[in-house]
Design a protein around this motif. Structure first.
Motif, PDB file in Angstrom:
ATOM      1  N   VAL A  21      26.321   0.308  -9.202  1.00  0.00           N
ATOM      2  CA  VAL A  21      25.983  -0.703  -7.827  1.00  0.00           C
ATOM      3  C   VAL A  21      26.195   0.500  -7.434  1.00  0.00           C
ATOM      4  N   ASN A  22      26.781   1.036  -6.238  1.00  0.00           N
ATOM      5  CA  ASN A  22      27.938   1.472  -5.015  1.00  0.00           C
ATOM      6  C   ASN A  22      26.871   2.993  -5.309  1.00  0.00           C
ATOM      7  N   LEU A  23      26.897   3.670  -6.904  1.00  0.00           N
ATOM      8  CA  LEU A  23      26.941   4.588  -6.551  1.00  0.00           C
ATOM      9  C   LEU A  23      25.197   5.541  -7.137  1.00  0.00           C
ATOM     10  N   THR A  24      25.290   4.994  -8.800  1.00  0.00           N
ATOM     11  CA  THR A  24      23.909   4.750  -9.356  1.00  0.00           C
ATOM     12  C   THR A  24      23.369   4.099  -8.255  1.00  0.00           C
ATOM     13  N   GLY A  25      23.302   2.379  -8.462  1.00  0.00           N
ATOM     14  CA  GLY A  25      22.168   2.008  -7.489  1.00  0.00           C
ATOM     15  C   GLY A  25      21.438   2.484  -6.425  1.00  0.00           C
ATOM     16  N   VAL A  26      22.365   3.617  -5.231  1.00  0.00           N
ATOM     17  CA  VAL A  26      21.509   4.217  -4.129  1.00  0.00           C
ATOM     18  C   VAL A  26      21.194   5.997  -4.597  1.00  0.00           C
ATOM     19  N   PHE A  27      21.779   6.420  -5.905  1.00  0.00           N
ATOM     20  CA  PHE A  27      20.989   7.532  -7.019  1.00  0.00           C
ATOM     21  C   PHE A  27      19.148   6.345  -7.126  1.00  0.00           C
ATOM     22  N   LEU A  28      19.028   6.046  -8.355  1.00  0.00           N
ATOM     23  CA  LEU A  28      18.094   5.237  -8.183  1.00  0.00           C
ATOM     24  C   LEU A  28      17.130   4.364  -7.433  1.00  0.00           C
ATOM     25  N   GLY A  29      18.228   4.032  -6.108  1.00  0.00           N
ATOM     26  CA  GLY A  29      16.816   3.922  -5.308  1.00  0.00           C
ATOM     27  C   GLY A  29      16.716   4.905  -4.396  1.00  0.00           C
ATOM     28  N   GLY A  78       0.919  -1.519   0.142  1.00  0.00           N
ATOM     29  CA  GLY A  78       0.018  -0.011   0.031  1.00  0.00           C
ATOM     30  C   GLY A  78       1.151   1.300   0.079  1.00  0.00           C
ATOM     31  N   ARG A  79       2.005   1.329   0.184  1.00  0.00           N
ATOM     32  CA  ARG A  79       3.337   2.882   0.394  1.00  0.00           C
ATOM     33  C   ARG A  79       3.860   1.880   0.391  1.00  0.00           C
ATOM     34  N   LEU A  80       5.097   3.107   0.848  1.00  0.00           N
ATOM     35  CA  LEU A  80       6.497   2.699   1.297  1.00  0.00           C
ATOM     36  C   LEU A  80       7.086   3.266   1.880  1.00  0.00           C
ATOM     37  N   ASP A  81       7.426   3.166   3.287  1.00  0.00           N
ATOM     38  CA  ASP A  81       7.870   4.179   4.916  1.00  0.00           C
ATOM     39  C   ASP A  81       8.986   4.391   4.472  1.00  0.00           C
ATOM     40  N   VAL A  82       9.801   2.777   4.352  1.00  0.00           N
ATOM     41  CA  VAL A  82      11.237   2.795   4.882  1.00  0.00           C
ATOM     42  C   VAL A  82      11.924   2.865   3.175  1.00  0.00           C
ATOM     43  N   MET A  83      13.408   3.212   3.066  1.00  0.00           N
ATOM     44  CA  MET A  83      14.086   2.483   2.088  1.00  0.00           C
ATOM     45  C   MET A  83      15.147   2.368   1.667  1.00  0.00           C
TER      46      MET A  83
END
Length: 257
Positions: free
Chosen positions: A116-124, A85-90
């Protein structure tokens, strides 16, 4: 009252190590957890994170995810929202490394670590914020992002240029997201582990590296994954509402020495 009761949390790199510990702690505190990784089998061996959560009566689903790909991250957050239903924590935890210095590092190695380490965090962060902006605030917060950085985002990572540079980028990205989206009621912080003993292979767990870390760390033991999970729990909970943009060290006093 459980600290994350009925909260929905996505954790990347959740099959092993720090991500596994964070996911298990979140589930224990009442969160509905979406586990993201390229594989379900833990490096440490034994039951999967999903199985352990289900055994303990917790709630979780698992989604195969390559964090360096927007399509995978988009599908991950979409699955979390469609299911719970929602996203509280990523929690952006997934990471890799090469253990290579500048001249040893091949272009392909550099690109993979940064992906992985930088672009992955950006996308997340981007996909999480997109979702959180559509949600009503609860206790003055629309959602929380917890990035896993490293003390090697603050001081050099000896013999591992791509890893250190990528983690430095995570620290700055955390500040940027926190400032840019504070007025949207989105909280963004990072946890910076020091020397934490996990099951990952490589020179970091070689005897001489461990001996140096023991001598360098003021606390009389090295870190455990659950130490990092405790910090990630604090930053995911309502205990930390007026804290945003920080890089919380979990290093046994290493950086203070």
């Amino acid at each position: 009252m459980l600290l994350l009761e009925n909260k929905v949390a996505v954790v990347t790199g959740a099959s092993s190590g720090l991500g596994r510990a964070i996911a298990l702690r979140y589930a224990h505190e009442g969160a509905r957890v979406v586990l993201a990784d390229r594989r379900e089998e833990p490096i440490e061996g034994g039951p999967s994170t999903l199985e352990l959560i289900h055994r303990s009566g917790g709630t979780a689903i698992s989604q195969a995810t390559d964090v360096s790909k927007w399509a995978d991250i988009d599908a991950l957050v979409t699955a979390a929202v469609e299911t719970y239903g929602r996203l509280d924590v990523m929690v952006n935890n997934a990471a890799t490394y090469t253990s290579t210095n500048l001249v040893e590092t091949q272009e392909e190695q550099w690109e993979r670590v940064i992906a992985v380490n930088l672009t992955g965090v950006f996308l997340g962060c981007k996909r999480a914020v997109q979702q959180m902006l559509t949600q009503e605030a609860v206790n003055e917060v629309r959602g929380r992002i917890v990035n896993i950085s490293s003390q090697h985002g603050m001081v050099a990572s000896p013999g591992d240029l791509p890893y250190g540079v990528s983690k430095g980028g995570v620290v700055q990205m955390t500040r940027q997201v926190a400032v840019d989206h504070a007025r949207d009621f989105i909280v963004c912080n990072a946890v910076a582990p020091g020397k934490i003993i996990t099951g990952k292979p490589g020179v970091a767990n070689a005897p001489q590296a461990l001996d140096y870390s023991i001598r360098r760390t003021p606390w009389p033991r090295l870190g455990r994954p659950d130490d990092v999970a405790g910090a990630a729990l604090f930053l995911a909970s309502d205990l930390s509402t007026y804290i945003t943009g920080i890089n919380l060290l979990v290093d046994g006093g290493w950086m203070a020495g």
